[in-house]
Design a protein around this motif. Structure first.
Motif, mmCIF file in Angstrom:
data_model
loop_
_atom_site.group_PDB
_atom_site.id
_atom_site.type_symbol
_atom_site.label_atom_id
_atom_site.label_comp_id
_atom_site.label_asym_id
_atom_site.label_seq_id
_atom_site.Cartn_x
_atom_site.Cartn_y
_atom_site.Cartn_z
ATOM 1 N N LEU A 161 0.800 -1.223 0.000
ATOM 2 C CA LEU A 161 0.000 0.000 0.000
ATOM 3 C C LEU A 161 0.839 1.283 0.000
ATOM 4 O O LEU A 161 0.650 2.161 -0.844
ATOM 5 N N THR A 162 1.765 1.394 0.953
ATOM 6 C CA THR A 162 2.487 2.664 1.055
ATOM 7 C C THR A 162 3.352 2.889 -0.178
ATOM 8 O O THR A 162 3.507 4.028 -0.651
ATOM 9 N N VAL A 163 3.902 1.809 -0.726
ATOM 10 C CA VAL A 163 4.676 1.937 -1.967
ATOM 11 C C VAL A 163 3.778 2.465 -3.086
ATOM 12 O O VAL A 163 4.164 3.367 -3.841
ATOM 13 N N ALA A 175 -4.812 10.301 10.496
ATOM 14 C CA ALA A 175 -4.319 9.425 9.417
ATOM 15 C C ALA A 175 -3.429 8.342 10.018
ATOM 16 O O ALA A 175 -2.759 8.551 11.039
ATOM 17 N N PHE A 176 -3.421 7.192 9.384
ATOM 18 C CA PHE A 176 -2.509 6.110 9.762
ATOM 19 C C PHE A 176 -1.075 6.640 9.641
ATOM 20 O O PHE A 176 -0.762 7.377 8.701
ATOM 21 N N PRO A 177 -0.202 6.283 10.598
ATOM 22 C CA PRO A 177 1.148 6.872 10.589
ATOM 23 C C PRO A 177 1.902 6.709 9.272
ATOM 24 O O PRO A 177 2.597 7.633 8.839
ATOM 25 N N SER A 178 1.751 5.558 8.622
ATOM 26 C CA SER A 178 2.482 5.358 7.366
ATOM 27 C C SER A 178 2.105 6.443 6.354
ATOM 28 O O SER A 178 2.968 6.957 5.625
ATOM 29 N N ASP A 179 0.845 6.820 6.340
ATOM 30 C CA ASP A 179 0.391 7.857 5.407
ATOM 31 C C ASP A 179 0.995 9.213 5.776
ATOM 32 O O ASP A 179 1.395 9.989 4.902
ATOM 33 N N SER A 180 1.058 9.490 7.082
ATOM 34 C CA SER A 180 1.677 10.745 7.529
ATOM 35 C C SER A 180 3.136 10.808 7.084
ATOM 36 O O SER A 180 3.601 11.833 6.582
ATOM 37 N N TRP A 225 -7.523 8.394 -2.606
ATOM 38 C CA TRP A 225 -8.083 7.774 -1.401
ATOM 39 C C TRP A 225 -7.217 6.601 -0.968
ATOM 40 O O TRP A 225 -6.810 5.776 -1.784
ATOM 41 N N ASP A 226 -6.964 6.543 0.341
ATOM 42 C CA ASP A 226 -6.359 5.359 0.937
ATOM 43 C C ASP A 226 -7.505 4.454 1.378
ATOM 44 O O ASP A 226 -8.282 4.825 2.270
ATOM 45 N N LEU A 227 -7.617 3.305 0.740
ATOM 46 C CA LEU A 227 -8.767 2.428 0.976
ATOM 47 C C LEU A 227 -8.399 1.207 1.814
ATOM 48 O O LEU A 227 -9.073 0.173 1.752
ATOM 49 N N ALA A 228 -7.339 1.332 2.624
ATOM 50 C CA ALA A 228 -6.892 0.199 3.452
ATOM 51 C C ALA A 228 -8.048 -0.408 4.239
ATOM 52 O O ALA A 228 -8.173 -1.627 4.332
ATOM 53 N N HIS A 229 -8.894 0.458 4.810
ATOM 54 C CA HIS A 229 -9.990 -0.036 5.655
ATOM 55 C C HIS A 229 -11.331 0.005 4.943
ATOM 56 O O HIS A 229 -12.364 -0.215 5.569
ATOM 57 N N ALA A 230 -11.297 0.308 3.657
ATOM 58 C CA ALA A 230 -12.550 0.393 2.908
ATOM 59 C C ALA A 230 -12.690 -0.765 1.919
ATOM 60 O O ALA A 230 -13.790 -1.300 1.740
ATOM 61 N N THR A 248 -4.352 -5.605 0.979
ATOM 62 C CA THR A 248 -5.266 -6.740 0.814
ATOM 63 C C THR A 248 -5.191 -7.720 1.980
ATOM 64 O O THR A 248 -5.745 -8.801 1.907
ATOM 65 N N TYR A 249 -4.486 -7.319 3.048
ATOM 66 C CA TYR A 249 -4.378 -8.266 4.171
ATOM 67 C C TYR A 249 -5.393 -7.989 5.268
ATOM 68 O O TYR A 249 -5.495 -8.737 6.208
ATOM 69 N N LYS A 250 -6.148 -6.883 5.148
ATOM 70 C CA LYS A 250 -7.164 -6.577 6.164
ATOM 71 C C LYS A 250 -8.466 -7.271 5.759
ATOM 72 O O LYS A 250 -8.541 -8.492 5.817
ATOM 73 N N TYR A 251 -9.459 -6.506 5.301
ATOM 74 C CA TYR A 251 -10.735 -7.139 4.938
ATOM 75 C C TYR A 251 -10.584 -8.089 3.760
ATOM 76 O O TYR A 251 -11.469 -8.894 3.498
HETATM 77 C C1 LIG Z 1 -2.874 -0.775 7.234
HETATM 78 C C2 LIG Z 1 -2.624 0.570 6.693
HETATM 79 C C3 LIG Z 1 -1.401 0.894 6.076
HETATM 80 C C4 LIG Z 1 -0.281 -0.103 6.011
HETATM 81 O O1 LIG Z 1 0.604 0.175 5.001
HETATM 82 P P1 LIG Z 1 1.497 -0.958 4.298
HETATM 83 O O2 LIG Z 1 2.205 -0.224 3.269
HETATM 84 O O3 LIG Z 1 0.555 -1.999 3.794
HETATM 85 O O4 LIG Z 1 2.386 -1.542 5.342
HETATM 86 C C5 LIG Z 1 -1.261 2.167 5.538
HETATM 87 N N1 LIG Z 1 -2.261 3.078 5.624
HETATM 88 C C6 LIG Z 1 -3.438 2.795 6.218
HETATM 89 C C7 LIG Z 1 -4.529 3.823 6.286
HETATM 90 C C8 LIG Z 1 -3.644 1.543 6.788
HETATM 91 O O5 LIG Z 1 -4.794 1.267 7.399
#
Ligand SMILES: *Cc1c(COP(=O)(O)O)cnc(C)c1O
Length: 443
Positions: free
Chosen positions: A123-125, A150-155, A235-240, A260-263
């Protein structure tokens, strides 16, 4: 009457707990119009509890393993053993085109045209690859807007993009906060911000469903406002993705990415998804960070020095795809195709509503997820006391050890519970409510 109130009434007392509530949960399971597909998943055992299987509410963090994954993976391992390099072209699913198998089911899942989606990377890549193309700060228009939660990775990703362009993240990154005393961003406030300051916004990049509060954003309205302001909307759709129905093409979203590892139940670190709107895939002038899998299939193996990107999201692929990591995604998408996202959404609404009704009477905790079913997906975030041995981490450990209820802690005081419609049941929700009441009541 909601399912939870029915259960409460059946139990004959205010809380609606105990054996009568359990019987009602079982009745709800037996009569739900969209039956659970639990038998198609490996559900972890619940050591020491009253029930053999876990009540698994952490599917918003790591979804359970479909039983079909091992078989699909085994076939690729066998082809590799049997064929070596020839598996690229002679495997039962030739590796050179393997990612194509995911395109149509992924497009159906997110409401896209097939050539607008590609399964690749993580996702982050993918967010970085998308920002390399679509975050083009210039003049006054330099800002990236995210949500404060926002999820830290996005920040980290957006701050590093600002730095990459020679900008100070303290100026370039704007974090939208809810009003004082509120938990959620109001659509009207996001729209008002865009109407006021939109000329300075280069990119709006919000989560479709917030990872912490479980709030489902009004993606159609916010996308419209962002684009009207001249901003790019991602849009970041990690949880959508796999949680709520999406219409990315019709909403006119510029780009999106999801894990694709969440829902989507595709396993730890699984290959992610990416969406690029048709208007951009047709535009060869969009700059990209390229590699050989982003050139046309027909001429790729001519090994020419100049790239010829196809008019599809595949143009953003860089490397040849990790086939062993794509096999679980394929297994998962087959399940979503069979179940249908609209049916899953309907079942999710009933399960989540039931759990919310069962949690509401428990003293000392409160659900911070929107109570409007249209403004949430499967997740309920529960604020717990956070002190006196009841911080979120300790509570989650006790839920698992004492009741086989698997939840997720966000320290110090949020416990997240996701009654995932594919494999969670009303009975699981009953177990979670009973265990939360027992543990918080005994402290
Ligand atoms: C789970 C999640 C991530 C995780 O990022 P990876 O690149 O898959 O490790 C990033 N952003 C959001 C909003 C998430 O929920």
């Amino acid at each position: 009457m909601t399912a939870g109130r029915r259960a409460a009434a059946a139990a004959g007392r205010g809380g609606g707990t105990g054996p009568a509530a359990e019987a009602e949960a079982r009745r709800l399971d037996a009569s739900d119009p969209v039956p659970s597909l639990r038998a198609e998943f490996h559900v972890p055992p619940a050591p020491g509890g009253a029930y053999p299987e876990a009540a698994y509410f952490a599917g918003n963090s790591l979804g359970l393993q479909p039983r079909t994954v091992a078989g699909l993976l085994r076939e690729e391992l066998d082809d590799w053993a049997r064929l070596g390099v020839e598996g690229h072209t002679r495997g039962r699913r030739p590796w050179v085109d393997y990612h194509e198998l995911l395109r149509e089911p992924a497009a159906r899942l997110v409401g896209a045209l097939p050539h607008e989606v590609v399964a690749m990377n993580t996702l982050t890549v993918n967010l970085h690859l998308m920002m390399a193309s679509f975050y083009r700060p210039s003049g006054e228009r330099t800002r990236i807007v995210i949500e404060d939660t926002a999820f830290p990775s996005d920040s980290y990703a957006v701050a590093s993009q600002a730095v990459h362009h020679g900008l100070d993240p303290a100026d370039a990154v704007v974090r939208l906060r809810p009003r004082d005393g509120e938990e959620h961003l109001r659509t009207e406030d996001v729209v008002a911000y865009l109407e006021r300051d939109g000329a300075r916004v280069a990119l709006l990049l919000l989560g479709g469903v917030n990872y912490l509060t479980g709030q489902l954003m009004d993606m159609a309205a916010i996308t419209r406002a962002g684009r009207a302001a001249g901003a790019v909307v991602g849009w970041d759709l990690a949880h959508a993705a796999g949680n709520v129905p999406l219409r990315l093409h019709d909403w006119d979203v510029d780009f999106a990415a999801w894990c694709t590892y969440k829902y989507l139940n595709s396993g730890p670190g699984a290959v992610a998804g990416c969406f690029v709107h048709e208007r951009h895939v047709r535009d060869a002038s969009v700059p990209k960070l390229s590699g050989w899998w982003g050139t046309e299939r027909a001429t790729r193996f001519e090994m020419a020095p100049e790239i010829r990107p196809p008019a599809s999201a595949d143009a953003w692929q860089v490397s040849n795809p990790p086939v062993l990591a794509l096999a679980p995604v394929l297994a998962s998408l087959e399940i979503f195709d069979r179940a249908g996202m609209d049916a899953l959404r309907a079942r999710s609404g009933r399960l989540t509503g039931y759990l919310a009704d069962r949690l509401a009477p428990i003293p000392g905790i409160s659900v911070i997820t929107p109570s409007d079913p249209a403004a949430r997906g499967s997740q309920l975030s529960v604020r717990v006391p956070g002190t006196g041995g009841l911080d979120a981490g300790a509570l989650v450990e006790r839920l698992a050890a004492e009741a086989g209820v698997i939840a997720d802690a966000r320290e110090p005081d949020v416990v997240r519970l996701a009654p995932v419609p594919l494999y969670c049941t009303f009975h699981d929700c009953h177990r979670a409510a009973e265990a939360l009441a027992a543990i918080t009541g005994s402290a």
